[in-house]
Design an enzyme around this catalytic site. Structure first.
Site, PDB file in Angstrom:
ATOM      1  N   LYS A  83       0.636  -1.253   0.068  1.00 27.28           N
ATOM      2  CA  LYS A  83       0.084  -0.105   0.012  1.00 27.28           C
ATOM      3  C   LYS A  83       0.937   1.043   0.000  1.00 27.28           C
ATOM      4  O   LYS A  83       1.759   1.253   0.865  1.00 27.28           O
ATOM      5  CB  LYS A  83      -0.841  -0.064   1.261  1.00 27.28           C
ATOM      6  CG  LYS A  83      -1.977   0.798   1.072  1.00 27.28           C
ATOM      7  CD  LYS A  83      -3.002   0.319   2.383  1.00 27.28           C
ATOM      8  CE  LYS A  83      -4.504   1.007   2.449  1.00 27.28           C
ATOM      9  NZ  LYS A  83      -4.999   0.888   3.582  1.00 27.28           N
TER      10      LYS A  83
HETATM   11  O1  G3P Z   1      -8.131   1.804   5.176  1.00 31.32           O
HETATM   12  C1  G3P Z   1      -8.267   3.137   5.089  1.00 31.32           C
HETATM   13  C2  G3P Z   1      -9.580   3.616   5.419  1.00 31.32           C
HETATM   14  O2  G3P Z   1     -10.684   2.522   5.416  1.00 31.32           O
HETATM   15  C3  G3P Z   1      -9.637   4.261   6.617  1.00 31.32           C
HETATM   16  O3  G3P Z   1     -10.813   4.701   6.788  1.00 31.32           O
HETATM   17  O4  G3P Z   1     -12.484   5.429   8.728  1.00 31.32           O
HETATM   18  O5  G3P Z   1     -10.046   5.804   9.021  1.00 31.32           O
HETATM   19  O6  G3P Z   1     -11.562   7.257   7.122  1.00 31.32           O
HETATM   20  P1  G3P Z   1     -11.190   5.677   7.986  1.00 31.32           P
END
Ligand code: G3P
EC number: 2.2.1.2
Length: 217
Positions: A83
């Site tokens: 990633k």
């Molecule tokens: O994996 C990255 C992403 O899904 C993060 O989500 O909720 O931290 O914006 P969030």
């Protein structure tokens, strides 16, 4: 539609994996921090449990070190997807690692143009962040729609991995638009099974089972 689980918590992955619901896993530095585990150790455990792609994120910001980190990460297991952030250096690393034959997930995507250039750089997955756009009163789902249209217009193979999913509706809308993959926290995936009329209907059935003394075993 493929379901990736957005967590580094082994028990939560195992519970969904036992139901055949885990097509892959995504992690990021915040999720690794939350797990309290060493990145290499926990990623190895996840890869041993899940057959699909497991995203592990680089920590560097320059292309050369990202490539070196990516090459170390792919040694963990065959199903690692490296990633990288959607920066110019991240795109350089994406191109080199994907040319080497590795899966690359380009993350922190907030515009359709970013998704377009990530596809040009050979990304296996593009991760548009729905929830974080909604947080600033923009429309995360419109981004998924735009990327779908662009990728379909030109036949890009890059898979749309709808990320930063916060609700069951985000999953529903991603499925309707045709995102290839969603990644969501375990609780959001489990919430797909919920409906108040299911609970109400079951309560009535249970009352009738008791009243009529219905027994099977
Ligand atoms: O994996 C990255 C992403 O899904 C993060 O989500 O909720 O931290 O914006 P969030």
């Amino acid at each position: 539609m493929k379901f990736f689980v957005d967590t580094a918590e082994i028990d939560a992955i195992a519970e969904l994996n036992d139901l055949g619901m885990v097509d892959g896993v995504t992690t990021n530095p915040s999720l690794i921090k939350k797990s309290g585990r060493d990145i290499i150790e926990v990623t190895k455990e996840i890869c041993a449990m899940v057959t699909g792609p497991v995203s592990a994120e680089v920590t560097a910001t320059d292309a050369e070190t990202m490539i070196a980190e990516g090459r170390k990460l792919v040694e963990i297991a065959e199903n690692i997807a490296v990633k990288v952030p959607l920066t110019w250096d991240g795109l350089k690393a994406c191109k080199v690692l994907s040319d080497d034959g590795h899966m690359v997930n380009v993350t922190l995507c907030f515009s359709a143009n970013q998704a377009l250039i990530a596809a040009k750089a050979g990304a296996t997955f593009i991760s548009p962040f729905i929830g974080r756009l909604d947080d600033i009163n923009l429309d995360g789902m419109e981004l998924i729609n735009d990327i779908r249209q662009i990728y379909d217009n030109y036949g890009f193979d890059t898979e749309i991995l709808a990320a930063s999913i916060r609700s069951a509706n985000h999953i529903l809308d991603s499925a309707l638009i045709g995102a290839d993959v969603i990644t969501a926290p375990p609780a959001v995936i489990k919430s797909l099974a919920n409906h108040p009329l299911t609970d109400k209907g079951l309560a009535t059935f249970l009352d009738d089972i008791k009243a009529a003394d219905i027994k099977i075993l």
